[in-house]
Structures are given as C-alpha cells and as structure tokens.
Design a protein around this motif. Structure first.
Motif, PDB file in Angstrom:
ATOM      1  N   THR A  94     -48.560  -6.212  31.238  1.00  0.00           N
ATOM      2  CA  THR A  94     -47.453  -5.260  31.052  1.00  0.00           C
ATOM      3  C   THR A  94     -46.405  -5.907  30.170  1.00  0.00           C
ATOM      4  N   LEU A  95     -45.696  -5.067  29.398  1.00  0.00           N
ATOM      5  CA  LEU A  95     -44.609  -5.568  28.573  1.00  0.00           C
ATOM      6  C   LEU A  95     -43.448  -5.978  29.463  1.00  0.00           C
ATOM      7  N   LYS A  96     -42.829  -7.073  29.133  1.00  0.00           N
ATOM      8  CA  LYS A  96     -41.605  -7.428  29.851  1.00  0.00           C
ATOM      9  C   LYS A  96     -40.484  -6.489  29.406  1.00  0.00           C
ATOM     10  N   PRO A  97     -39.460  -6.294  30.250  1.00  0.00           N
ATOM     11  CA  PRO A  97     -38.380  -5.382  29.848  1.00  0.00           C
ATOM     12  C   PRO A  97     -37.473  -5.983  28.782  1.00  0.00           C
ATOM     13  N   LEU A  98     -36.743  -5.075  28.122  1.00  0.00           N
ATOM     14  CA  LEU A  98     -35.702  -5.461  27.164  1.00  0.00           C
ATOM     15  C   LEU A  98     -34.366  -5.438  27.906  1.00  0.00           C
ATOM     16  N   GLY A  99     -33.580  -6.491  27.799  1.00  0.00           N
ATOM     17  CA  GLY A  99     -32.237  -6.514  28.390  1.00  0.00           C
ATOM     18  C   GLY A  99     -31.223  -5.950  27.411  1.00  0.00           C
ATOM     19  N   ILE A 100     -30.386  -5.029  27.894  1.00  0.00           N
ATOM     20  CA  ILE A 100     -29.328  -4.440  27.045  1.00  0.00           C
ATOM     21  C   ILE A 100     -27.999  -4.713  27.740  1.00  0.00           C
ATOM     22  N   VAL A 101     -27.097  -5.416  27.044  1.00  0.00           N
ATOM     23  CA  VAL A 101     -25.870  -5.920  27.657  1.00  0.00           C
ATOM     24  C   VAL A 101     -24.660  -5.485  26.843  1.00  0.00           C
ATOM     25  N   TYR A 123     -27.581  -4.120  37.778  1.00  0.00           N
ATOM     26  CA  TYR A 123     -28.626  -4.171  36.749  1.00  0.00           C
ATOM     27  C   TYR A 123     -29.464  -2.904  36.902  1.00  0.00           C
ATOM     28  N   HIS A 124     -29.429  -2.045  35.880  1.00  0.00           N
ATOM     29  CA  HIS A 124     -30.076  -0.739  35.951  1.00  0.00           C
ATOM     30  C   HIS A 124     -31.431  -0.814  35.247  1.00  0.00           C
ATOM     31  N   CYS A 125     -32.509  -0.635  36.017  1.00  0.00           N
ATOM     32  CA  CYS A 125     -33.864  -0.776  35.480  1.00  0.00           C
ATOM     33  C   CYS A 125     -34.488   0.599  35.327  1.00  0.00           C
ATOM     34  N   GLY A 126     -35.040   0.879  34.161  1.00  0.00           N
ATOM     35  CA  GLY A 126     -35.682   2.170  33.929  1.00  0.00           C
ATOM     36  C   GLY A 126     -36.386   2.164  32.582  1.00  0.00           C
ATOM     37  N   VAL A 127     -36.779   3.342  32.153  1.00  0.00           N
ATOM     38  CA  VAL A 127     -37.546   3.466  30.912  1.00  0.00           C
ATOM     39  C   VAL A 127     -36.770   4.304  29.908  1.00  0.00           C
ATOM     40  N   CYS A 174     -36.435  -1.091  30.269  1.00  0.00           N
ATOM     41  CA  CYS A 174     -35.159  -1.708  29.913  1.00  0.00           C
ATOM     42  C   CYS A 174     -34.395  -2.076  31.173  1.00  0.00           C
ATOM     43  N   VAL A 175     -33.552  -3.081  31.052  1.00  0.00           N
ATOM     44  CA  VAL A 175     -32.569  -3.401  32.084  1.00  0.00           C
ATOM     45  C   VAL A 175     -31.205  -3.350  31.402  1.00  0.00           C
ATOM     46  N   ILE A 176     -30.376  -2.410  31.838  1.00  0.00           N
ATOM     47  CA  ILE A 176     -29.060  -2.231  31.212  1.00  0.00           C
ATOM     48  C   ILE A 176     -27.998  -2.759  32.167  1.00  0.00           C
ATOM     49  N   VAL A 177     -27.061  -3.544  31.642  1.00  0.00           N
ATOM     50  CA  VAL A 177     -26.065  -4.163  32.534  1.00  0.00           C
ATOM     51  C   VAL A 177     -24.711  -4.314  31.830  1.00  0.00           C
ATOM     52  N   LEU A 178     -23.678  -4.103  32.613  1.00  0.00           N
ATOM     53  CA  LEU A 178     -22.307  -4.362  32.166  1.00  0.00           C
ATOM     54  C   LEU A 178     -21.958  -5.801  32.528  1.00  0.00           C
TER      55      LEU A 178
END
Ligand code: ADE
Length: 273
Positions: A5-12, A39-43, A49-53
């Motif tokens: 599986t692809l690892k997620p992309l972190g978006i900060v 840390y918000h994990c989704g597609v 992606c993991v999106i985080v402030l």
C-alpha cells in the motif's frame, strides 16, 4: 501474498484557514489526537493523506513532522502557508516554492559558522526537486486558471492582486514575525538570495533531512515583512491565502496543471517525489 500500500502524504499548515478548505473535501476521515494536535486521516483524489494544523513556529512544526513520520509513516510532507516577501519583486499575492530552506535566526557562532545546524555541518537544506517541480506547476496553473475566479473581487482589489507570480529559491525561517523594514533588510543583507521569511519551513526541512523524508514548501506572500505586515494579516489569510492553499493542493493531489479547477475526486496520481 502481501499487497503493498502507498504510504500517506502529510499535509501541514501553521494556521487553520490554510487547511480548512481541504478538510471540508475530506468528510469521511478518522482523527487522532497526539501531543495536543488533531491528525486527520482520509483520502483526497484517491490518495491517503494526513492533514494537521501544526500551529506557529519552528518547535511546533518540528513536533508535528516527527509525529507524522513516527505515528503515521508518511511518505512525504507538503507544508503550505503564508510568508513575508523580502526579495526584490516578491509581492503580496505571489507564491514562493522553497527549493532551499534555512534558519535565519540560527547562530551558534563562534562554535559553528553562523546559520550552520550544529553537528550536521549544513545550513541550506534542499526540498524534493520532484515535489517542488510539481508544486510549482500547480501554483502557476492555479494563478493562470483559478485565482481570478476563486478570490472575491473586493479581496483582489484590497490586496492589489493583478498578475501574481510564482518564484522559486531560498525561503528563510525564524521564530519571529518580521514586521519592520530594518529587520527585513538585515536578513536580506546577510542572505541576499532570500525570497521570503516565515516561521516553520526550516524546522520541517531539518526533521525531513534527518529522517530522509521528501518534502516541499509552498508559501503565499501575505505581506512585505515591513511595518504594515500585521495590518489586514488575518483578512489576507482568510480571504486569499486559504483559497490559494486549497486551490494549489487540489491540483497537486489530482496531478492537474493545465486546465480549469480540478475536482479532488478525480483520482489522478499525486506529484512525483
Ligand atoms: N509569515 C507571514 N508573514 C511573515 C512575516 N512577516 N514574518 C514571519 N513570518 C511570516
């Protein structure tokens, strides 16, 4: 047989408005709270992606990036946010891609040369060329195809956004909001190729360098790091930078650089590393 599986992309980002638009387009997500951050994990666009402030500053950014690497095993990191333009011709509303990043406030001299990260023997850290090339293409496409339609006319007029440019080169970071021409000029005199100042990129770059994780930094210029820098800052972040961030990231995730606004649901591949 194990299926890779692809690892997620972190978006900060440092400010909520810079990730709010993307979060809205990721409704079915799982959130984990670690170290006071969600840390918000989704597609998005078929990409995990993991999106985080992160919040503001180098310590906040470093703590966030370490967690993305350890707890979420991200493949790569995109940092999106605003910056103060200090290079000639770097104007409010322009976009800067950080091909190289350094900490303008790091000075352990005379033990180590000014700006050098002690015991790493390096001061300037490169971002991933592939990610930064892809992000620059998405930034140009956003400005060419989406910006005028996506930003309200009164906001464009208020901030004088006419024909914004994309710049690439050196971004410098420090734990201070630069809001005086003297300070900005001092930084530029010492680092004449610096395009803009911000408060997180150097930390993101150092942690990614230490872990061997590819990253890119994309900054919308909110001010000129002068006495007016704080005036209308939040209005710019909410009315302009938030739209830039969503627009560019949507394109990046969908791999679209040449047509009008893509949908994040398109499922096309993400930019190369
Ligand atoms: N981010 C946006 N504008 C900035 C400035 N003037 N100084 C530091 N960080 C910034």
């Amino acid at each position: 047989m194990l299926i890779p599986t692809l690892k997620p992309l972190g978006i900060v980002a440092a400010l909520h408005a810079e990730i709010a638009g993307l979060l809205e387009t990721m409704p079915s997500r799982i959130s984990r709270r670690i170290g006071g951050r969600d840390y918000h994990c989704g597609v998005l666009a078929g990409r995990e992606c993991v999106i985080v402030l992160a919040r503001v500053g180098k310590v906040a950014a470093a703590a966030t990036v370490v967690t993305l690497i350890h707890a979420f095993d991200v493949e790569a990191i995109v940092f999106t946010g605003v910056a103060g333009g200090i290079g000639p011709g770097v104007a409010v509303g322009d976009i800067v891609i950080g091909d190289v990043v350094m900490q303008h406030d790091l000075d352990a001299s005379p033990l180590f040369p000014r700006y050098e990260i002690p015991l790493l023997a390096i001061s300037r850290l490169p971002s991933s060329a592939g990610m930064s090339d892809a992000m620059a293409a998405c930034a140009s496409a956003f400005l060419a195809h989406d910006m005028a339609a996506d930003i309200a006319p009164d906001e464009r007029a208020a901030f004088g956004l006419q024909r914004p440019h994309v710049h690439r080169g050196l971004i410098v970071s420090g734990d201070c909001f630069v809001s005086g021409a003297t300070h900005a000029n001092d930084i530029l005199a010492a680092l004449p190729d610096a395009l803009c100042v911000e408060m997180e990129g150097g930390a993101v770059a150092q942690v990614c360098f230490e872990y061997g994780v590819p990253f890119t930094l994309v900054r919308t210029i909110s001010d000129r790091a002068d006495a007016q820098a704080a005036t209308d800052f939040m209005r710019f972040v909410n009315g302009v930078a938030s739209v830039y961030a969503s627009g560019m990231l949507r394109r990046y995730l969908a791999g679209v650089t040449d047509v009008a606004t893509p949908s994040v649901a398109s499922g096309a591949p993400v930019g190369r590393l």
